[in-house]
Write an enzyme that holds these catalytic residues in place. Structure first.
Site, PDB file in Angstrom:
ATOM      1  N   ASN A 144       0.875  -1.172   0.000  1.00 32.78           N
ATOM      2  CA  ASN A 144       0.000   0.000   0.000  1.00 32.78           C
ATOM      3  C   ASN A 144       0.912   1.223   0.000  1.00 32.78           C
ATOM      4  O   ASN A 144       1.517   1.539   1.013  1.00 32.78           O
ATOM      5  CB  ASN A 144      -0.891  -0.030   1.247  1.00 32.78           C
ATOM      6  CG  ASN A 144      -1.732   1.229   1.388  1.00 32.78           C
ATOM      7  OD1 ASN A 144      -1.787   2.055   0.479  1.00 32.78           O
ATOM      8  ND2 ASN A 144      -2.381   1.379   2.538  1.00 32.78           N
ATOM      9  N   LYS A 191       0.083   4.195  -0.134  1.00 29.91           N
ATOM     10  CA  LYS A 191      -0.552   5.363   0.501  1.00 29.91           C
ATOM     11  C   LYS A 191      -0.330   6.599  -0.383  1.00 29.91           C
ATOM     12  O   LYS A 191      -0.368   6.479  -1.604  1.00 29.91           O
ATOM     13  CB  LYS A 191      -0.017   5.539   1.927  1.00 29.91           C
ATOM     14  CG  LYS A 191      -0.149   4.244   2.738  1.00 29.91           C
ATOM     15  CD  LYS A 191       0.086   4.401   4.203  1.00 29.91           C
ATOM     16  CE  LYS A 191      -0.107   3.054   4.886  1.00 29.91           C
ATOM     17  NZ  LYS A 191       0.022   3.126   6.323  1.00 29.91           N
ATOM     18  N   GLU A 210      -6.688   4.724   8.003  1.00 28.38           N
ATOM     19  CA  GLU A 210      -6.437   6.154   7.750  1.00 28.38           C
ATOM     20  C   GLU A 210      -7.660   6.819   7.129  1.00 28.38           C
ATOM     21  O   GLU A 210      -7.948   7.983   7.392  1.00 28.38           O
ATOM     22  CB  GLU A 210      -5.190   6.302   6.852  1.00 28.38           C
ATOM     23  CG  GLU A 210      -3.919   6.008   7.645  1.00 28.38           C
ATOM     24  CD  GLU A 210      -2.803   5.372   6.843  1.00 28.38           C
ATOM     25  OE1 GLU A 210      -2.816   5.433   5.610  1.00 28.38           O
ATOM     26  OE2 GLU A 210      -1.901   4.792   7.489  1.00 28.38           O
ATOM     27  N   GLU A 260      -5.311  -4.881  10.484  1.00 24.46           N
ATOM     28  CA  GLU A 260      -4.276  -3.878  10.727  1.00 24.46           C
ATOM     29  C   GLU A 260      -4.539  -3.180  12.057  1.00 24.46           C
ATOM     30  O   GLU A 260      -5.341  -2.227  12.113  1.00 24.46           O
ATOM     31  CB  GLU A 260      -4.277  -2.840   9.596  1.00 24.46           C
ATOM     32  CG  GLU A 260      -4.014  -3.434   8.230  1.00 24.46           C
ATOM     33  CD  GLU A 260      -3.397  -2.396   7.287  1.00 24.46           C
ATOM     34  OE1 GLU A 260      -2.336  -2.688   6.736  1.00 24.46           O
ATOM     35  OE2 GLU A 260      -3.972  -1.309   7.116  1.00 24.46           O
ATOM     36  N   SER A 303       3.577  -2.214  10.211  1.00 22.61           N
ATOM     37  CA  SER A 303       5.032  -2.308  10.399  1.00 22.61           C
ATOM     38  C   SER A 303       5.599  -3.688  10.042  1.00 22.61           C
ATOM     39  O   SER A 303       6.568  -4.150  10.652  1.00 22.61           O
ATOM     40  CB  SER A 303       5.428  -1.927  11.828  1.00 22.61           C
ATOM     41  OG  SER A 303       5.032  -0.594  12.096  1.00 22.61           O
TER      42      SER A 303
HETATM   43  P1  13P Z   1       3.143   0.311   7.622  1.00 24.30           P
HETATM   44  O1  13P Z   1       3.656  -0.987   7.025  1.00 24.30           O
HETATM   45  O2  13P Z   1       3.872   1.515   7.112  1.00 24.30           O
HETATM   46  O3  13P Z   1       3.058   0.247   9.113  1.00 24.30           O
HETATM   47  O4  13P Z   1       1.638   0.482   7.095  1.00 24.30           O
HETATM   48  C1  13P Z   1       0.762  -0.573   7.199  1.00 24.30           C
HETATM   49  C2  13P Z   1      -0.477  -0.236   6.468  1.00 24.30           C
HETATM   50  O5  13P Z   1      -1.238   0.611   6.900  1.00 24.30           O
HETATM   51  C3  13P Z   1      -0.729  -0.915   5.191  1.00 24.30           C
HETATM   52  O6  13P Z   1      -1.994  -0.643   4.716  1.00 24.30           O
END
Ligand code: 13P
Length: 248
Positions: A10, A12, A97, A165, A211
């Site tokens: 992802n 983002k 998010e 998550e 993470s």
């Molecule tokens: P991180 O791997 O940066 O913690 O993000 C996880 C996430 O939200 C994937 O959608």
């Protein structure tokens, strides 16, 4: 039949057409022998360029959101038809998010999920508790509500992917332990069993996200109920390939 592992990135709100193309060019040879399903969920504006970039590779394309209507007056939103035109296969729905900052609710998650399925795309439906909810022993009730309401009226649950998550593990470097992730994902599968029958629940792919990185992926992937990962930060680097190749 065993569930085939599925590692998805992802991005983002990161990368550009240029840097994205460069990363995919580097990833392609590295993920060539991958035994699992692989996808990158990229920002909507990068989809046309990244759909070209992933051609001829194992990497499938995903989006990070989708509207439930076919078309219309929904400024800023993206439809299924727009995604399908570029060969998108997966859509992340209800990421924490979006729930935290953009007013996403279980009701809108449900509308989006049903629309993604109706369009023969695969939703990656995100669920997970905050730190406060975990500390107050509310993890199970939070997940129950997210699953009951988010997956309401889903006819074939085997066609979707769940990403567990925990909000406290996202972008914090604080991964859930292998045992914590396994225990919670096992609970999610049990809940899916109650909602859709255990035979169906056993076919649903459930990813862990938060993470997850090149170092901790092996331990997490070794857990019996964890079928994959939804990777944020580590999907912006060639580390993503190390996670994809966790079986090697
Ligand atoms: P991180 O791997 O940066 O913690 O993000 C996880 C996430 O939200 C994937 O959608």
């Amino acid at each position: 039949m065993a569930r085939k592992p599925f590692i998805a990135g992802n991005w983002k709100m990161n990368m550009t057409a240029e840097s994205g193309k460069q990363l995919i060019t580097e990833l392609k040879p590295l993920v060539k022998g991958a035994k699992c399903e692989v996808a990158l969920c990229v920002p909507a504006i990068l989809i046309p360029a990244m759909s070209k970039a992933v051609k001829g590779s194992k990497i499938k394309l995903g989006a990070q959101n989708m509207h439930w209507a076919e078309s219309g007056a929904f400024t800023g939103e993206i439809s299924a038809e727009m995604l399908k035109e570029y060969g998108v296969k997966y859509v992340i729905i209800g990421h924490s998010e979006r729930r935290q900052y953009f007013g996403e609710t279980d009701e809108t998650v449900n509308k989006r999920t049903l629309a993604v399925l109706k369009n023969d795309l695969t939703p990656i439906v995100c669920v997970g508790e905050t730190l406060e909810e975990r500390e107050n022993d509310k993890t199970k009730s939070v997940l129950d509500k997210q699953l009951e309401e988010g997956l309401k009226d889903v006819e074939d649950v085997t066609k979707l992917v769940i990403a567990y998550e925990p909000v406290w593990a996202i972008g914090t470097g604080k991964t859930a332990t292998d045992e914590q992730a396994q225990e919670t994902i096992k609970y999610i599968r049990k809940k899916l069993g109650k909602l859709f029958g255990s035979k169906n629940a056993n076919k649903v792919k459930i990813q862990y996200g938060g993470s997850m990185n090149a170092k901790n992926c092996k331990g997490l992937m070794a857990q019996p109920d964890i079928d994959g990962g939804l990777i944020g930060g580590a999907s912006l680097k060639t580390d993503f390939a190390t996670i994809v190749n966790f079986e090697k």
